[in-house]
Motif scaffolding. Structure first.
Motif, PDB file in Angstrom:
ATOM      1  N   THR A  47      -2.636   9.470   7.187  1.00 42.44           N
ATOM      2  CA  THR A  47      -2.531  10.375   8.334  1.00 42.44           C
ATOM      3  C   THR A  47      -1.338  10.035   9.214  1.00 42.44           C
ATOM      4  OG1 THR A  47      -4.012   8.972   9.617  1.00 42.44           O
ATOM      5  CG2 THR A  47      -5.019  10.756   8.355  1.00 42.44           C
ATOM      6  N   ALA A  48      -0.603   8.949   8.911  1.00 41.76           N
ATOM      7  CA  ALA A  48       0.553   8.574   9.719  1.00 41.76           C
ATOM      8  C   ALA A  48       1.691   9.573   9.524  1.00 41.76           C
ATOM      9  CB  ALA A  48       1.020   7.185   9.334  1.00 41.76           C
ATOM     10  N   GLU A  49       2.535   9.734  10.560  1.00 43.47           N
ATOM     11  CA  GLU A  49       3.699  10.612  10.472  1.00 43.47           C
ATOM     12  C   GLU A  49       4.668  10.070   9.421  1.00 43.47           C
ATOM     13  OE1 GLU A  49       4.207  13.475  11.947  1.00 43.47           O
ATOM     14  OE2 GLU A  49       2.303  13.406  13.040  1.00 43.47           O
ATOM     15  N   PHE A  50       5.272  10.967   8.677  1.00 45.65           N
ATOM     16  CA  PHE A  50       6.192  10.581   7.614  1.00 45.65           C
ATOM     17  C   PHE A  50       7.398   9.817   8.167  1.00 45.65           C
ATOM     18  CE2 PHE A  50       9.856  11.520   4.855  1.00 45.65           C
ATOM     19  CZ  PHE A  50       9.407  10.923   3.689  1.00 45.65           C
ATOM     20  N   ALA A  51       7.808  10.193   9.371  1.00 47.24           N
ATOM     21  CA  ALA A  51       8.989   9.552   9.960  1.00 47.24           C
ATOM     22  C   ALA A  51       8.763   8.071  10.225  1.00 47.24           C
ATOM     23  CB  ALA A  51       9.368  10.269  11.266  1.00 47.24           C
ATOM     24  N   GLY A  52       7.494   7.652  10.360  1.00 48.78           N
ATOM     25  CA  GLY A  52       7.215   6.246  10.647  1.00 48.78           C
ATOM     26  C   GLY A  52       6.925   5.409   9.414  1.00 48.78           C
ATOM     27  N   VAL A  74       4.848   0.193   1.046  1.00 45.53           N
ATOM     28  CA  VAL A  74       3.544   0.294   0.367  1.00 45.53           C
ATOM     29  C   VAL A  74       3.242  -1.071  -0.238  1.00 45.53           C
ATOM     30  CG1 VAL A  74       2.210   1.393  -1.473  1.00 45.53           C
ATOM     31  CG2 VAL A  74       3.883   2.733  -0.160  1.00 45.53           C
ATOM     32  N   TRP A  75       1.984  -1.542  -0.102  1.00 44.97           N
ATOM     33  CA  TRP A  75       1.544  -2.745  -0.800  1.00 44.97           C
ATOM     34  C   TRP A  75       0.269  -2.493  -1.572  1.00 44.97           C
ATOM     35  CZ3 TRP A  75      -3.273  -4.003   0.683  1.00 44.97           C
ATOM     36  CH2 TRP A  75      -3.680  -3.815   1.993  1.00 44.97           C
ATOM     37  N   VAL A  99      -0.657   1.634   3.053  1.00 44.08           N
ATOM     38  CA  VAL A  99       0.537   2.410   3.407  1.00 44.08           C
ATOM     39  C   VAL A  99       0.922   1.990   4.814  1.00 44.08           C
ATOM     40  CG1 VAL A  99       1.524   4.699   3.690  1.00 44.08           C
ATOM     41  CG2 VAL A  99      -0.190   4.297   1.910  1.00 44.08           C
ATOM     42  N   VAL A 100       2.040   1.286   4.931  1.00 42.19           N
ATOM     43  CA  VAL A 100       2.453   0.686   6.188  1.00 42.19           C
ATOM     44  C   VAL A 100       3.373   1.632   6.938  1.00 42.19           C
ATOM     45  CG1 VAL A 100       3.522  -1.313   7.273  1.00 42.19           C
ATOM     46  CG2 VAL A 100       2.291  -1.580   5.104  1.00 42.19           C
ATOM     47  N   SER A 101       2.990   1.977   8.191  1.00 43.65           N
ATOM     48  CA  SER A 101       3.797   2.836   9.058  1.00 43.65           C
ATOM     49  C   SER A 101       4.007   2.133  10.383  1.00 43.65           C
ATOM     50  CB  SER A 101       3.097   4.181   9.256  1.00 43.65           C
ATOM     51  OG  SER A 101       2.889   4.833   8.022  1.00 43.65           O
ATOM     52  N   THR A 102       4.835   2.734  11.211  1.00 42.52           N
ATOM     53  CA  THR A 102       5.151   2.094  12.487  1.00 42.52           C
ATOM     54  C   THR A 102       3.945   1.998  13.391  1.00 42.52           C
ATOM     55  OG1 THR A 102       5.871   4.235  13.335  1.00 42.52           O
ATOM     56  CG2 THR A 102       7.576   2.783  12.423  1.00 42.52           C
ATOM     57  N   ASN A 103       2.969   2.874  13.220  1.00 45.01           N
ATOM     58  CA  ASN A 103       1.784   2.826  14.090  1.00 45.01           C
ATOM     59  C   ASN A 103       0.574   2.230  13.377  1.00 45.01           C
ATOM     60  OD1 ASN A 103       1.593   5.065  12.409  1.00 45.01           O
ATOM     61  ND2 ASN A 103       0.168   6.130  13.785  1.00 45.01           N
ATOM     62  N   SER A 151       0.867  14.424   5.633  1.00 45.81           N
ATOM     63  CA  SER A 151       1.559  13.622   6.661  1.00 45.81           C
ATOM     64  C   SER A 151       2.483  12.604   5.967  1.00 45.81           C
ATOM     65  CB  SER A 151       0.538  12.889   7.539  1.00 45.81           C
ATOM     66  OG  SER A 151      -0.298  13.827   8.195  1.00 45.81           O
ATOM     67  N   THR A 152       1.889  11.546   5.335  1.00 48.80           N
ATOM     68  CA  THR A 152       2.673  10.660   4.455  1.00 48.80           C
ATOM     69  C   THR A 152       1.934  10.593   3.119  1.00 48.80           C
ATOM     70  OG1 THR A 152       3.469   9.328   6.305  1.00 48.80           O
ATOM     71  CG2 THR A 152       3.626   8.360   4.103  1.00 48.80           C
ATOM     72  N   ILE A 153       2.549  11.106   2.072  1.00 45.68           N
ATOM     73  CA  ILE A 153       1.896  11.179   0.755  1.00 45.68           C
ATOM     74  C   ILE A 153       2.601  10.189  -0.167  1.00 45.68           C
ATOM     75  CG2 ILE A 153       1.287  12.646  -1.202  1.00 45.68           C
ATOM     76  CD1 ILE A 153       1.432  15.031   0.716  1.00 45.68           C
ATOM     77  N   VAL A 154       1.841   9.199  -0.637  1.00 41.48           N
ATOM     78  CA  VAL A 154       2.367   8.168  -1.542  1.00 41.48           C
ATOM     79  C   VAL A 154       1.771   8.404  -2.928  1.00 41.48           C
ATOM     80  CG1 VAL A 154       2.419   5.730  -2.075  1.00 41.48           C
ATOM     81  CG2 VAL A 154       2.715   6.480   0.283  1.00 41.48           C
ATOM     82  N   THR A 155       2.618   8.424  -3.917  1.00 38.36           N
ATOM     83  CA  THR A 155       2.159   8.616  -5.306  1.00 38.36           C
ATOM     84  C   THR A 155       2.509   7.361  -6.105  1.00 38.36           C
ATOM     85  OG1 THR A 155       2.531  10.984  -5.155  1.00 38.36           O
ATOM     86  CG2 THR A 155       2.289  10.036  -7.373  1.00 38.36           C
ATOM     87  N   LEU A 156       1.459   6.637  -6.589  1.00 32.39           N
ATOM     88  CA  LEU A 156       1.683   5.480  -7.450  1.00 32.39           C
ATOM     89  C   LEU A 156       1.949   5.962  -8.868  1.00 32.39           C
ATOM     90  CD1 LEU A 156      -1.077   2.980  -6.275  1.00 32.39           C
ATOM     91  CD2 LEU A 156       1.315   3.100  -5.584  1.00 32.39           C
ATOM     92  N   LYS A 157       3.035   5.500  -9.453  1.00 28.56           N
ATOM     93  CA  LYS A 157       3.414   5.950 -10.788  1.00 28.56           C
ATOM     94  C   LYS A 157       2.497   5.358 -11.848  1.00 28.56           C
ATOM     95  CE  LYS A 157       8.283   6.541  -9.565  1.00 28.56           C
ATOM     96  NZ  LYS A 157       9.682   6.185  -9.896  1.00 28.56           N
ATOM     97  N   ALA A 158       2.241   6.169 -12.885  1.00 27.13           N
ATOM     98  CA  ALA A 158       1.362   5.718 -13.975  1.00 27.13           C
ATOM     99  C   ALA A 158       1.922   4.471 -14.649  1.00 27.13           C
ATOM    100  CB  ALA A 158       1.184   6.846 -14.999  1.00 27.13           C
ATOM    101  N   SER A 159       3.251   4.377 -14.723  1.00 26.75           N
ATOM    102  CA  SER A 159       3.840   3.198 -15.375  1.00 26.75           C
ATOM    103  C   SER A 159       3.509   1.932 -14.622  1.00 26.75           C
ATOM    104  CB  SER A 159       5.355   3.371 -15.475  1.00 26.75           C
ATOM    105  OG  SER A 159       5.916   3.525 -14.167  1.00 26.75           O
ATOM    106  N   TYR A 160       3.432   2.018 -13.304  1.00 24.02           N
ATOM    107  CA  TYR A 160       3.030   0.841 -12.510  1.00 24.02           C
ATOM    108  C   TYR A 160       1.531   0.593 -12.625  1.00 24.02           C
ATOM    109  CZ  TYR A 160       1.436  -1.830  -8.548  1.00 24.02           C
ATOM    110  OH  TYR A 160       0.799  -2.747  -7.761  1.00 24.02           O
TER     111      TYR A 160
END
Length: 689
Positions: A577-582, A586-587, A626-630, A604-613
């Motif tokens: 739910t964090a703003e994309f700008a912040g 990713v860990w 998902v690490v953001s400024t807030n 808002s911020t959408i992270v896609t983990l690749k299948a290869s990983y």
């Protein structure tokens, strides 16, 4: 002549091809578990080695661990050396362990076990620990620890038919600790302990099986050493010699613990305790120190000797007992039938007396309930470095002189106390007791004074300027604390006027502070800082103002609890739910991911983990952050195999459900959901394939 020359030449040629070892010293043959060691060939012993040097008659044990080989022939010692001389050099910590066999057995030769204080040999066995038979044994500088559950400890035996050998020597700061069933430390025809430490315990309790802890059939010499011998059995002596026992500048403790033990704690043909030795003998069942065929001599030393009940503490049957320049405490029926003493303090049970002029040979103490009398013609001198401690009673009719030493006394006498000085002990010269409570000088009367708002007052009291004590009466019989004389200042009775309360955003004023008693203005116009907002969830709980900087902590709104099937080509998507700008990083499982392992996009911020990983992760639960400024939004996801049933906690209901996975990407579902969606999922899979 030519013929003789030819013979000599031939002999020279023959001897020239003989191995050098033939001309080496008479080195003992060495076997480990029955296997003969070869010259210079290391034998692996646990993490260490054993190496025989025939030329130098040396066996080096370097951090070796040697255990009894159960396949060896019965009666085979673990380490055996025969018919020669051998020096066993210890390096590091070495251990030899056996059950039915002797761990170390040395025969017919001169044997030495050598090392430094950091080098040791630990022997654990059910048999005799370390035995030299028909030879001599020297322990030089190293540490040896022996535990034998059923037999002897360290035994050096001579030749029975000749009486040769059998001399055990412990020297050069060696440290020996032995706990055995019998014959703990024995040099059959001689025992010598020089500059070393020995602690030996025997626990034999077998009827008609007499034994000794530290013993020799010959002479025993203890010089500059510390020896502790404890016999716990019913038929065991602590220290025993068939010849002379000589204790020189050493600390020796000999103890028997069983009241049914008829063997003496310390015995020998002649016993000499000399040169500042300190001997402690405790015999639980009979005589303390006994020379059945000779005499006992204690010279310039300290001896504590306790016998059982009515037995003599010290007894010399042929020559009596001679004590000179010594401090002897004897407990029993008597000191000795024939006693000669000079310049000594001798206690018989709890009463002692001094004869002549005694210079204390070491630190001594008069114990509680004991008394010592120094007669008119007797004296005790305490030399430098020596302490005399008195816990009992000392009667000084003669003299007690401190010549650079120390006299500690907790049973003082003499002297008079005053209000400023304690009494002085006539024995040790130290102050003792309490100060005189009724001998005050310069007693000053201080009149009462009332307190004001700002100044303290006081009650009437009396003060002794000598002892600095305070009293509540003119006779100085009532002790009072100094603070009890003080009447605290009353302090101002303060009121306030012209007050302006502070708000969240505006400063206030405390107004004017003044005393209603004396009228003094304490302070004016004291600024009250503005309170500041107290925001909770973005709203001030005091005034209701909105926090302009408030931002809700982010969380994973989509993708939490997902399951990815191994070898799937489908990526796994999570929405924060964090703003994309912040967005920062990713860990997974606490480890920051390289940007090549995922993609990120707005909304808002959408992270896609690749299948290869994902295919590199282990089966089971993982956590993404998902690490953001807030803040950091985090959630669990799962990696599993096709057809595997997994247990997942429903992120909404908090309930545990079981799912069976298929070889597709995305979230694991319940069995019911899979039946509903299986056709669509297979169709999608085929299209992607």
């Amino acid at each position: 002549m030519k013929k003789i020359a030819s013979i000599i030449l031939c002999l020279a040629l023959v001897f020239s091809v003989f191995p050098t070892a033939l001309f080496a010293a008479n080195t003992a043959a060495v076997k480990i578990n029955g296997q003969l060691l070869q010259d210079g060939v290391p034998v692996q012993c646990g993490n260490g080695t054993a190496v025989l040097d025939v030329q130098n008659s040396t066996l080096t044990l370097n951090n070796a661990t040697i255990n009894q080989d159960s396949s060896a022939s019965p009666g085979t010692p673990v380490l055996r050396a025969d018919n020669g001389d051998l020096k066993i050099v210890l390096i590091g910590e070495n251990t030899i362990t056996s059950t039915t066999q002797r761990p170390v057995y040395l025969t017919s030769g001169e044997y030495t076990i050598q090392g430094t204080e950091n080098d040791s040999l630990i022997i654990k066995t059910d048999s005799d620990g370390l035995q030299a038979d028909g030879g001599n044994l020297t322990i030089d500088g190293c540490k040896i620890d022996i535990t034998s559950s059923s037999y002897g400890g360290m035994i050096c035996l001579g030749k029975y038919n000749t009486g040769e050998f059998g001399i055990l020597t412990i020297q050069n700061c060696a440290n020996i600790s032995i706990n055995s069933f019998e014959n703990t430390l024995m040099g059959e025809y001689g025992l010598v302990i020089n500059d070393s430490t020995v602690k030996a315990t025997a626990r034999s309790n077998q009827e008609d099986w007499p034994t000794s802890v530290v013993s020799s059939y010959g002479n025993m010499s203890i010089v500059n050493s510390a020896v502790t011998a404890t016999a716990n059995g019913e038929e065991a002596s602590a220290v025993s010699a068939g010849g002379t026992v000589s204790i020189n500048n050493s600390e020796v403790s000999a103890t028997t613990t069983s009241q049914t033990n008829a063997y003496t704690a310390l015995s020998g043909n002649n016993i000499y305790i000399t040169n500042h030795s300190h001997v402690t003998v405790k015999s639980a069942g009979t005589i303390g120190i006994w020379s059945p065929y000779g005499s006992v001599s204690i010279q310039d030393s300290i001896a504590y000797v306790a016998a059982y009940d009515e037995w003599p503490a010290i007894r010399g049957d042929n020559g009596g007992t001679t004590i000179s320049g010594s401090w002897v405490e004897a407990f029993g029926s008597e000191v000795s039938p024939e006693l000669t003493s000079s310049d000594s303090a001798i206690f018989f049970n709890n009463e002692g007396s001094v004869s002549g002029s005694l210079v204390l040979p070491g630190n001594v103490a008069v114990s509680k309930d004991m008394q010592l009398s120094i007669s008119n013609d007797a004296s005790i001198t305490v030399p430098a470095g020596v302490t005399l401690t008195n816990h009992g009673t000392i009667y000084v009719m003669g003299s007690l002189v401190n010549n650079g030493g120390a006299i500690i006394c907790d049973s003082h006498a003499g002297g008079t106390a005053t209000c400023t000085a304690k009494a002085i002990c006539s024995i040790c010269g130290a102050e003792y007791g309490d100060l005189g409570s009724d001998n005050h000088v310069n007693l000053i009367a201080v009149p009462a004074k009332a307190a004001t708002c700002t100044a303290a007052g006081n009650n009437e009291y009396w003060y002794c300027s000598s002892c600095k004590k305070y009293f509540g009466d003119a006779a100085a019989t009532i002790d009072i604390a100094p603070e009890s004389t003080v009447i605290p200042a009353k302090g101002h009775k303060i009121d306030v006027r012209y007050v302006i309360p502070a708000t969240c955003e505006l400063e206030g004023n405390s107004g004017e502070l003044y005393c209603t008693v004396c009228g003094q203005i304490i302070s004016t116009n004291n600024i009250i800082p503005k309170l500041g907002h107290s925001f909770v969830d973005g709203i001030c709980i005091v005034c209701g103002a909105i926090d302009p900087d408030y931002a809700e902590a982010p969380y994973i709104s989509r993708g939490a609890g997902s399951t990815w099937i191994t070898e799937s080509t489908v990526d796994l998507e999570f929405t924060s739910t964090a703003e994309f700008a912040g967005f920062i990083s990713v860990w997974v499982d606490g480890e920051t991911l390289d940007a090549s392992y995922y993609t990120v996009r707005e909304g808002s911020t959408i992270v896609t983990l690749k299948a290869s990983y994902l295919d590199t992760l282990s089966f089971g639960k993982h956590t993404i952050g998902v690490v953001s400024t807030n803040g950091t939004a985090q959630a669990d996801f799962y990696v599993t195999d096709e057809g595997e049933e997994i247990t997942v906690e429903d992120p909404v209901e908090g309930k545990t459900v079981n799912s069976v996975t298929e070889n597709v990407g995305g979230s694991a579902t319940t069995v019911t959901a899979i039946l509903v969606m299986i056709s669509a999922a297979l169709a999608i899979y085929k299209i992607k394939a």
